[in-house]
Design a protein around this motif. Structure first.
Motif, PDB file in Angstrom:
ATOM      1  N   SER A 167       0.930  -1.100   0.023  1.00 40.48           N
ATOM      2  CA  SER A 167      -0.051   0.015   0.107  1.00 40.48           C
ATOM      3  C   SER A 167       0.909   1.207  -0.086  1.00 40.48           C
ATOM      4  N   ILE A 225      -3.741   3.580   1.027  1.00 42.35           N
ATOM      5  CA  ILE A 225      -4.441   2.979   0.067  1.00 42.35           C
ATOM      6  C   ILE A 225      -3.636   1.895  -0.547  1.00 42.35           C
ATOM      7  N   ASN A 226      -4.308   0.817  -1.076  1.00 44.04           N
ATOM      8  CA  ASN A 226      -3.850  -0.233  -1.585  1.00 44.04           C
ATOM      9  C   ASN A 226      -3.222  -0.036  -2.970  1.00 44.04           C
ATOM     10  N   ASP A 229      -3.090  -1.471  -5.676  1.00 42.72           N
ATOM     11  CA  ASP A 229      -4.027  -2.064  -6.721  1.00 42.72           C
ATOM     12  C   ASP A 229      -5.186  -0.726  -6.940  1.00 42.72           C
ATOM     13  N   GLU A 230      -5.610  -0.263  -5.732  1.00 40.29           N
ATOM     14  CA  GLU A 230      -6.615   0.849  -5.880  1.00 40.29           C
ATOM     15  C   GLU A 230      -6.270   2.270  -6.132  1.00 40.29           C
ATOM     16  N   LEU A 231      -4.998   2.393  -6.057  1.00 40.38           N
ATOM     17  CA  LEU A 231      -4.307   3.471  -6.162  1.00 40.38           C
ATOM     18  C   LEU A 231      -4.702   4.638  -7.431  1.00 40.38           C
ATOM     19  N   LYS A 246      -7.408   3.811  -9.421  1.00 45.54           N
ATOM     20  CA  LYS A 246      -8.815   4.229  -9.602  1.00 45.54           C
ATOM     21  C   LYS A 246      -8.920   5.339  -8.569  1.00 45.54           C
ATOM     22  N   LYS A 247      -8.411   5.333  -7.485  1.00 42.62           N
ATOM     23  CA  LYS A 247      -8.656   6.278  -6.348  1.00 42.62           C
ATOM     24  C   LYS A 247      -8.230   7.807  -6.915  1.00 42.62           C
ATOM     25  N   THR A 278     -10.589   9.013  -9.497  1.00 42.09           N
ATOM     26  CA  THR A 278     -12.078   9.590  -8.996  1.00 42.09           C
ATOM     27  C   THR A 278     -11.588  10.856  -8.060  1.00 42.09           C
TER      28      THR A 278
END
Ligand code: HAM
Length: 421
Positions: free
Chosen positions: A392, A406-407, A409-411, A413-414, A417
């Motif tokens: 993360s 934040i993970n 993998d999610e970075l 996408k986050k 947005t």
């Protein structure tokens, strides 16, 4: 010597190259609107092209060209302007076979051994356009409007368009002799340059900036009074078209321009706040040049705008845009183990189109945060050993100071947005 460039040249440094790109972009936009397409010709040409094209008795050819022999013994000249070269390319590549007129533009360096001062350099850049193949005055009006629209799109408004007609091979000889008659008894009081111009190129005397010559030529006969019917009609129609296009102009019967290829329309756009080098644009019609270069008689018209002068004017008027590189993300690794993970995140961010960077100088956390601020990064992604262990990162909003774990993998996408809503 090794740490100083040649006199009259300038480096365009990263702090200012963004301004150049801005002006070049505006030039390309306006050319696109008017249907002009880019042409790129070599920086050097055979010397003969400029001797024939520009004229052997012009200051440019006599005093200002960078001419040398190449290793094969050919005489080569760094282009002092680009009209002759565009005409050469027009003929070499038979651009006349396309639907005329050929509407061309260029942006690039030119070279003149001039006396350097503010606004005058030995290597300078021009944005120029050439319209080859149309003889009516509508194309003259079009290119003048193009030049004006470009300069205005940058916010420059105090422009003065000076306009003249320099006639054609039919009416100019008559004017030359009328002018020589007027000047004959003043000859010994003219400057040395003008004395030598008297026989070779008397119209250039009208353009001399020496106070003595300017005063002696007051009241000289004017070309516009000697124009043949065709030139007269062309000039009258051009003035009507410019008025219709809402373009103000000032008639300047002394405007002769420094290149010999001009016929009929000659113009300059002055930007007075620039002082002695106030001509930002110069141009005119060259109906004899294509034949002079070996082509079929073909009319042409164009202009060139001095990019350095435009940039000086924008600077003077505070019209330069904010072109500071703003980063989306600055990636900050903390500790050895985080380096590779941070580097991967950086590569992924760039692949996804984010403007992103990281430190390459082993700076401390504090210094890296400072750097992120210097580049006005919107976000910092901080990765320490703990974060690597949990796959993360800490995403920090640099404006609000808000941060969240934040993970990996999610970075993306986050961020997507956060940045794009
Ligand atoms: P020019 O008047 O020699 O015309 O140059 C055009 C513009 O280039 C000038 O108005 C000025 O802004 C800029 N310029 C000229 N010399 C220098 C210099 N040494 N340093 C900085 N800027 C300079 C031509 O070159 C023609 N080829 C224009 C043309 C195109 N006519 C028909 N088609």
């Amino acid at each position: 010597m090794l740490t100083t460039g040649p006199r009259g040249t300038k480096d365009i440094l990263p702090d200012t190259s963004g301004f150049w790109q801005y002006v070049e972009k505006k030039a390309r936009e306006v050319c696109n609107l008017f249907g002009y397409r880019e042409i790129r010709t070599p920086i050097f040409e055979h010397t003969e092209l400029f001797l024939r094209g520009i004229g052997e008795t012009t200051d440019i050819v006599e005093k200002e060209m960078y001419t040398f022999s190449d290793r094969g013994g050919r005489s080569i000249t760094l282009r002092p302007e680009n009209t002759a070269a565009v005409v050469r390319a027009f003929l070499e590549h038979k651009l006349y076979a396309d639907t005329p007129p050929a509407k061309l533009f260029y942006i690039g360096p030119m070279f003149r051994y001039d006396r350097p001062q503010a606004g005058r350099y030995r290597q300078f850049h021009q944005f120029g356009i050439e319209a080859i193949g149309a003889k009516g005055p509508a194309i003259d009006a079009e290119i003048i409007i193009l030049a004006t629209q470009f300069l205005r799109s940058l916010g420059l408004n105090e422009l003065v368009l000076q306009l003249n007609s320099v006639g054609c091979p039919e009416c100019r000889p008559k004017y030359r002799s009328v002018l020589q008659e007027f000047l004959r008894d003043k000859l010994s009081n003219l400057c040395k340059d003008c004395q030598s111009r008297f026989d070779r190129n008397p119209m250039r005397i009208l353009d001399c900036k020496q106070a003595e010559c300017t005063s002696l030529t007051q009241g000289a006969p004017q070309m516009v009074d000697c124009l043949c019917d065709e030139c007269n009609q062309h000039f009258t129609q051009l003035k009507t078209l410019l008025t219709a296009g809402n373009i103000e102009f000032k008639l300047n019967p002394r405007l002769v321009r420094g290149l010999d290829y001009y016929t009929k329309t000659a113009f300059e756009i002055q930007y007075a706040p620039l002082g002695s080098q106030s001509a930002v644009c110069g141009g005119g019609r060259y109906d004899g040049l294509i034949a002079e270069c070996g082509g079929q008689p073909t009319p042409g018209i164009g202009f060139a705008i001095g990019m350095e002068r435009v940039l000086l004017a924008l600077e003077k008027q505070n019209l330069l845009p904010d072109v500071m590189n703003q980063y989306d993300v600055f990636v900050i690794p903390l500790g050895e183990k985080a380096q590779a993970a941070a580097f991967k995140v950086l590569c992924d961010l760039r692949k996804s189109g984010y403007i992103a960077d990281m430190d390459f100088m082993d700076r401390s956390l504090k210094a890296q945060m400072k750097l992120a601020n210097k580049f006005s990064a919107q976000y910092a992604v901080i990765i320490g050993d703990d974060e690597v262990a949990t796959n993360s990162a800490v995403l920090k909003n640099m404006q609000t100071g808000e941060q969240q774990q934040i993970n990996f993998d999610e970075l993306l996408k986050k961020l997507d947005t956060e940045v794009n809503g």
